[in-house]
Motif scaffolding. Structure first.
Motif, PDB file in Angstrom:
ATOM      1  N   ALA A 154       0.185   7.727  25.347  1.00  0.00           N
ATOM      2  CA  ALA A 154      -0.112   8.844  24.452  1.00  0.00           C
ATOM      3  C   ALA A 154       1.033   9.066  23.471  1.00  0.00           C
ATOM      4  O   ALA A 154       0.818   9.235  22.266  1.00  0.00           O
ATOM      5  N   GLN A 155       2.259   9.018  23.976  1.00  0.00           N
ATOM      6  CA  GLN A 155       3.420   9.252  23.109  1.00  0.00           C
ATOM      7  C   GLN A 155       3.489   8.211  22.010  1.00  0.00           C
ATOM      8  O   GLN A 155       3.663   8.528  20.845  1.00  0.00           O
ATOM      9  N   GLN A 156       3.327   6.925  22.388  1.00  0.00           N
ATOM     10  CA  GLN A 156       3.367   5.853  21.396  1.00  0.00           C
ATOM     11  C   GLN A 156       2.236   6.024  20.389  1.00  0.00           C
ATOM     12  O   GLN A 156       2.431   5.831  19.187  1.00  0.00           O
ATOM     13  N   GLY A 157       1.036   6.373  20.881  1.00  0.00           N
ATOM     14  CA  GLY A 157      -0.121   6.556  20.003  1.00  0.00           C
ATOM     15  C   GLY A 157       0.137   7.649  18.980  1.00  0.00           C
ATOM     16  O   GLY A 157      -0.037   7.436  17.765  1.00  0.00           O
ATOM     17  N   ILE A 158       0.623   8.792  19.479  1.00  0.00           N
ATOM     18  CA  ILE A 158       0.863   9.910  18.568  1.00  0.00           C
ATOM     19  C   ILE A 158       1.910   9.529  17.529  1.00  0.00           C
ATOM     20  O   ILE A 158       1.733   9.722  16.326  1.00  0.00           O
ATOM     21  N   PHE A 159       2.993   8.911  17.988  1.00  0.00           N
ATOM     22  CA  PHE A 159       4.103   8.554  17.103  1.00  0.00           C
ATOM     23  C   PHE A 159       3.637   7.666  15.957  1.00  0.00           C
ATOM     24  O   PHE A 159       3.980   7.879  14.802  1.00  0.00           O
ATOM     25  N   HIS A 160       2.812   6.662  16.258  1.00  0.00           N
ATOM     26  CA  HIS A 160       2.412   5.716  15.220  1.00  0.00           C
ATOM     27  C   HIS A 160       1.211   6.199  14.422  1.00  0.00           C
ATOM     28  O   HIS A 160       1.147   5.984  13.219  1.00  0.00           O
ATOM     29  N   LEU A 166      -5.009   9.823  32.489  1.00  0.00           N
ATOM     30  CA  LEU A 166      -5.596  10.710  31.481  1.00  0.00           C
ATOM     31  C   LEU A 166      -4.861  12.052  31.475  1.00  0.00           C
ATOM     32  O   LEU A 166      -4.579  12.619  30.432  1.00  0.00           O
ATOM     33  N   TYR A 167      -4.517  12.522  32.678  1.00  0.00           N
ATOM     34  CA  TYR A 167      -3.817  13.786  32.788  1.00  0.00           C
ATOM     35  C   TYR A 167      -2.450  13.694  32.114  1.00  0.00           C
ATOM     36  O   TYR A 167      -2.060  14.561  31.343  1.00  0.00           O
ATOM     37  N   GLY A 168      -1.762  12.577  32.386  1.00  0.00           N
ATOM     38  CA  GLY A 168      -0.463  12.363  31.757  1.00  0.00           C
ATOM     39  C   GLY A 168      -0.591  12.300  30.247  1.00  0.00           C
ATOM     40  O   GLY A 168       0.211  12.886  29.519  1.00  0.00           O
ATOM     41  N   GLY A 169      -1.626  11.595  29.773  1.00  0.00           N
ATOM     42  CA  GLY A 169      -1.847  11.482  28.330  1.00  0.00           C
ATOM     43  C   GLY A 169      -2.106  12.841  27.712  1.00  0.00           C
ATOM     44  O   GLY A 169      -1.544  13.188  26.658  1.00  0.00           O
ATOM     45  N   CYS A 170      -2.937  13.634  28.388  1.00  0.00           N
ATOM     46  CA  CYS A 170      -3.286  14.963  27.899  1.00  0.00           C
ATOM     47  C   CYS A 170      -2.040  15.836  27.806  1.00  0.00           C
ATOM     48  O   CYS A 170      -1.811  16.527  26.813  1.00  0.00           O
ATOM     49  N   LEU A 171      -1.210  15.753  28.843  1.00  0.00           N
ATOM     50  CA  LEU A 171      -0.005  16.581  28.895  1.00  0.00           C
ATOM     51  C   LEU A 171       0.956  16.225  27.773  1.00  0.00           C
ATOM     52  O   LEU A 171       1.512  17.099  27.105  1.00  0.00           O
ATOM     53  N   ALA A 209       0.145  14.709  24.947  1.00  0.00           N
ATOM     54  CA  ALA A 209      -0.487  15.072  23.672  1.00  0.00           C
ATOM     55  C   ALA A 209      -0.264  16.560  23.389  1.00  0.00           C
ATOM     56  O   ALA A 209      -0.067  16.984  22.242  1.00  0.00           O
ATOM     57  N   TRP A 210      -0.273  17.348  24.424  1.00  0.00           N
ATOM     58  CA  TRP A 210      -0.090  18.787  24.260  1.00  0.00           C
ATOM     59  C   TRP A 210       1.362  19.129  23.968  1.00  0.00           C
ATOM     60  O   TRP A 210       1.676  19.792  22.994  1.00  0.00           O
ATOM     61  N   LEU A 211       2.285  18.637  24.818  1.00  0.00           N
ATOM     62  CA  LEU A 211       3.694  19.019  24.727  1.00  0.00           C
ATOM     63  C   LEU A 211       4.400  18.298  23.584  1.00  0.00           C
ATOM     64  O   LEU A 211       5.256  18.860  22.916  1.00  0.00           O
ATOM     65  N   TYR A 212       4.030  17.057  23.327  1.00  0.00           N
ATOM     66  CA  TYR A 212       4.740  16.262  22.318  1.00  0.00           C
ATOM     67  C   TYR A 212       3.972  16.270  21.001  1.00  0.00           C
ATOM     68  O   TYR A 212       4.560  16.388  19.929  1.00  0.00           O
ATOM     69  N   GLY A 213       2.625  16.167  21.089  1.00  0.00           N
ATOM     70  CA  GLY A 213       1.828  16.079  19.865  1.00  0.00           C
ATOM     71  C   GLY A 213       1.235  17.408  19.419  1.00  0.00           C
ATOM     72  O   GLY A 213       0.635  17.494  18.345  1.00  0.00           O
ATOM     73  N   GLY A 214       1.387  18.437  20.243  1.00  0.00           N
ATOM     74  CA  GLY A 214       0.881  19.742  19.881  1.00  0.00           C
ATOM     75  C   GLY A 214      -0.642  19.823  19.858  1.00  0.00           C
ATOM     76  O   GLY A 214      -1.227  20.638  19.145  1.00  0.00           O
ATOM     77  N   MET A 215      -1.306  18.966  20.615  1.00  0.00           N
ATOM     78  CA  MET A 215      -2.774  19.004  20.667  1.00  0.00           C
ATOM     79  C   MET A 215      -3.191  19.811  21.892  1.00  0.00           C
ATOM     80  O   MET A 215      -2.800  19.475  23.018  1.00  0.00           O
ATOM     81  N   ALA A 216      -3.942  20.869  21.681  1.00  0.00           N
ATOM     82  CA  ALA A 216      -4.339  21.733  22.791  1.00  0.00           C
ATOM     83  C   ALA A 216      -5.192  20.940  23.778  1.00  0.00           C
ATOM     84  O   ALA A 216      -5.980  20.086  23.366  1.00  0.00           O
ATOM     85  N   PRO A 217      -5.036  21.191  25.072  1.00  0.00           N
ATOM     86  CA  PRO A 217      -5.831  20.475  26.071  1.00  0.00           C
ATOM     87  C   PRO A 217      -7.331  20.579  25.820  1.00  0.00           C
ATOM     88  O   PRO A 217      -8.059  19.614  26.061  1.00  0.00           O
ATOM     89  N   GLU A 218      -7.796  21.758  25.292  1.00  0.00           N
ATOM     90  CA  GLU A 218      -9.238  21.901  25.031  1.00  0.00           C
ATOM     91  C   GLU A 218      -9.681  20.855  24.010  1.00  0.00           C
ATOM     92  O   GLU A 218     -10.701  20.182  24.171  1.00  0.00           O
TER      93      GLU A 218
END
Lengths: 259, 376
Positions: free
Chosen positions: B186-192, B282-287, B289-298
């Motif tokens: 998730a982190q790599q995806g968001i970054f790129h 998926l849970y790790g990715g969601c977390l 995305a939320w904490l690093y990418g600012g995407m709400a879990p919803e």
């Protein structure tokens, strides 16, 4: 002070709530072959392993070659360990080294010899225990039970020790091989001037090679002396062991065929 | 008692007269060999070796004395030992007969030839590696059919025990690793993706990748390293201690008693672990995305529902039992190939892990082609 090379005093060894050796005292004189007997589970191997420092003791003192291994420093203890050899019950050969390399191993570790001298002496040792150079190239998995014991004995003798500890040297051998092994122990003892501490069940070994016999029962040495003293002993276990049916048969056979 | 070993020589009438002294023992063997080699260099026509002053003699010293004497005798020269103390007579007599036979000459092959020959043998034997594997598959098939016909012969207790070991006890480490992997993807995806303003597609990336590929693959590799290796080591040490032979003689098939419960436990455990692992990823990715990418879990969950379908999930889960079968069979087949030595046990355990990871990846590739061709 006598010239005892092994001197065990008031030894207590146990595991958890179970006390195996309870106030045992024993001395082994230089140059003698001591046979240690006792019922299964009486703690013969435990005593041997405690003397060579593989098991911890609860109380008592053990002096080997005049050194108390508990009080000795690291270097002093190592020096004493170099002066004994141990033959384990199953041989305990290093399975990834050949027979010859097994014998060379202690030399390689301690003596820093030239390759040539190390190989020559290792080969001489193998020949002394009755093996050939062809056997020396085999791996432990390819050796028979008797050959494994012989290689293990050669390894125990690799550094020309003063004491050898033998844990059931003839167990698992056929009577002929066992007889040969007894003769071998006797010859080597005379040739090299060894002191032999032998744990055994083999009545014939006791009759033919042991100078002195110590009987272990109830965690103590209950009888101690040459075979004649054992035969005269009135201790119930000693009586059953040395004068039982099998012992009688053996005594008759030995009387018929004086060696 | 450490006495310096001595060897003093002088030549009298073309005879080398040596006087030995000190301790001729193992501890001094290195020095002694030098002394002996020094004496050997002499050109004298005869040798007298006086051992009267020798304080201690063991096999090492005796052999070196013997070696010097033999050296002289080999040159057809006279050699004698004098003043031998009585107590060493038997030792020297014993060593006198030793090492008489010539050593069998070791076969000398040039290293280049043996390297080429070794390579050739390995290439020619590459297919042979597959034989034990196919044997095991066949044996397992036979035993399974038998167990289906007579279910009471199946070792249920053993099966449950192994299920606990390879399944339940593996859960914490599997959850941890897959959770971290999900987060990293998730982190790599968001970054790129952020560079293109496409951050929201990170959900597609994580969802599809985890469910189809990464989840099952990571779990299978973990299981191969964790449980496959222990199967090989267990069966290998049983083989070494002749336990397998003992089973044979009691009329029990080791494949039925030992291997079927183990392999079946893996086949059941791996899909369950894959499911748990995928969820953790998926849970790790969601977390992340939320904490690093600012995407709400919803948002993540809504997007996930659109991005993935049941098919993706099925693709991952279908592969799991096949991978388990490969790991189990390789591990057990390698275990039974262990020979007598400790080294062989280590070798087969390594081979087992390397081979099963390799085969798992190959299998994954074949599944990818298969699913692509049926549009799944």
């Amino acid at each position: 002070m006598s010239d005892a090379v092994i001197c065990v005093r008031d030894l207590v060894v146990g595991f958890g709530a179970h006390t195996v050796l309870d106030g045992l005292s024993l001395e082994v004189e230089a140059g003698e072959i001591l046979g240690l007997v006792g019922g299964s589970g009486s703690g013969k191997s435990v005593l041997l392993r405690t003397i060579i420092g593989l098991l911890p003791k609860r109380r008592g003192s053990i002096e080997v070659l005049g050194t108390d291994l508990d009080r000795a420093g690291e270097a002093q203890a190592r020096a004493v360990e170099r002066r004994w050899g141990v033959l384990f019950q199953q041989g305990a050969l290093f399975s990834s080294l050949t027979a010859m390399e097994n014998v060379e191993f202690p030399m390689r570790e301690y003596l820093g010899l030239s390759d040539r001298l190390r190989r020559e002496v290792a080969r001489a040792k193998l020949e002394m225990v009755g093996l050939t150079a062809v056997d020396g190239a085999k791996l432990p998995a390819e050796l028979s039970g008797g050959m494994t014991k012989r290689v293990a004995l050669a390894r125990a003798l690799a550094l020309d020790p003063e004491i050898v500890f033998l844990d059931e040297p003839t167990s698992g051998l056929d009577p002929i091989a066992a007889g040969d092994f007894d003769a071998l122990i006797r010859t080597l003892q005379q040739t090299l001037g060894l002191t032999v501490f032998m744990v055994t069940h083999d009545l014939e070994s006791l009759h033919t090679v042991a100078d002195r016999i110590a009987v272990l029962a109830d965690g103590k040495v209950v009888a101690d002396g040459p075979i004649a003293a054992m035969l005269a002993s009135e201790h119930p276990w000693v009586k059953r062991y040395f004068r039982g049916r099998r012992a009688q048969l053996l005594a008759e056979r030995l009387a018929q065929a004086p060696s | 008692m450490i006495l310096e070993p001595l060897l003093n020589g002088r030549v009298v009438n073309d005879r080398l007269v040596l006087a030995a002294g000190g301790a001729w023992t193992a501890a001094n063997a290195r020095q002694l060999e030098r002394l002996i080699e020094g004496a050997r260099a002499s050109e004298a026509g005869a040798l007298s070796l006086d051992l009267r002053e020798v304080r201690a003699l063991d096999t090492y010293g005796a052999w070196l004395v013997e070696r010097l004497v033999r050296d002289w005798q080999a040159r057809n020269l006279d050699a004698e030992i004098t003043g031998l103390p009585e107590r060493y007579r038997t030792l020297l007599g014993g060593i006198h007969t030793a090492n008489r036979e010539a050593l069998p000459a070791p076969s000398r092959e040039s290293p280049l030839v043996s390297a080429v020959a070794g390579l050739g043998r390995r290439v020619a034997g590459a297919g042979h590696g597959l034989v034990p594997f196919l044997n095991m598959l066949g044996a397992l098939g036979t035993v399974t059919t038998r167990a289906l016909a007579r279910p009471y012969t199946f070792r249920f207790t053993s099966f449950v025990h192994h299920l606990d070991r390879v399944g339940l006890q593996a859960v914490p480490i599997i959850l941890l690793i897959t959770f971290l992997i999900g987060g990293i993807i998730a982190q790599q995806g968001i970054f790129h993706f952020r560079k293109f303003g496409a951050d929201v597609y990170v959900v597609d990336l994580v969802g599809i990748l985890v469910l189809r590929e990464i989840g099952v693959l990571i779990v299978a590799i973990m299981v191969a390293g964790r449980s496959g290796s222990s199967y090989t080591a267990e069966l290998g040490s049983m083989k070494m201690r002749e336990e397998i032979d003992a089973l044979h003689t009691m009329g029990r098939d080791p494949v039925e008693v030992l291997i079927l419960p183990r392999v079946l436990a893996l086949v059941i455990a791996l899909p369950l672990l894959t499911f748990l692992g995928s969820m953790a990823a998926l849970y790790g990715g969601c977390l992340v995305a939320w904490l690093y990418g600012g995407m709400a879990p919803e948002t993540f969950i809504v997007r996930l529902k659109e991005a993935i379908s049941l098919t993706h999930f099925k693709v991952g889960m279908i592969k799991a039992p096949f991978m388990a079968l490969v790991i189990g069979i390789v591990a057990c087949a390698e275990g039974l190939r262990v020979k007598g030595s400790a080294e062989s046990l280590g070798l087969q355990t390594t081979t087992s892990v390397v081979k099963s990871i390799f085969l798992v990846i190959v299998l994954d590739g074949m599944f990818a082609m298969f699913f692509a061709s049926i549009d799944m």
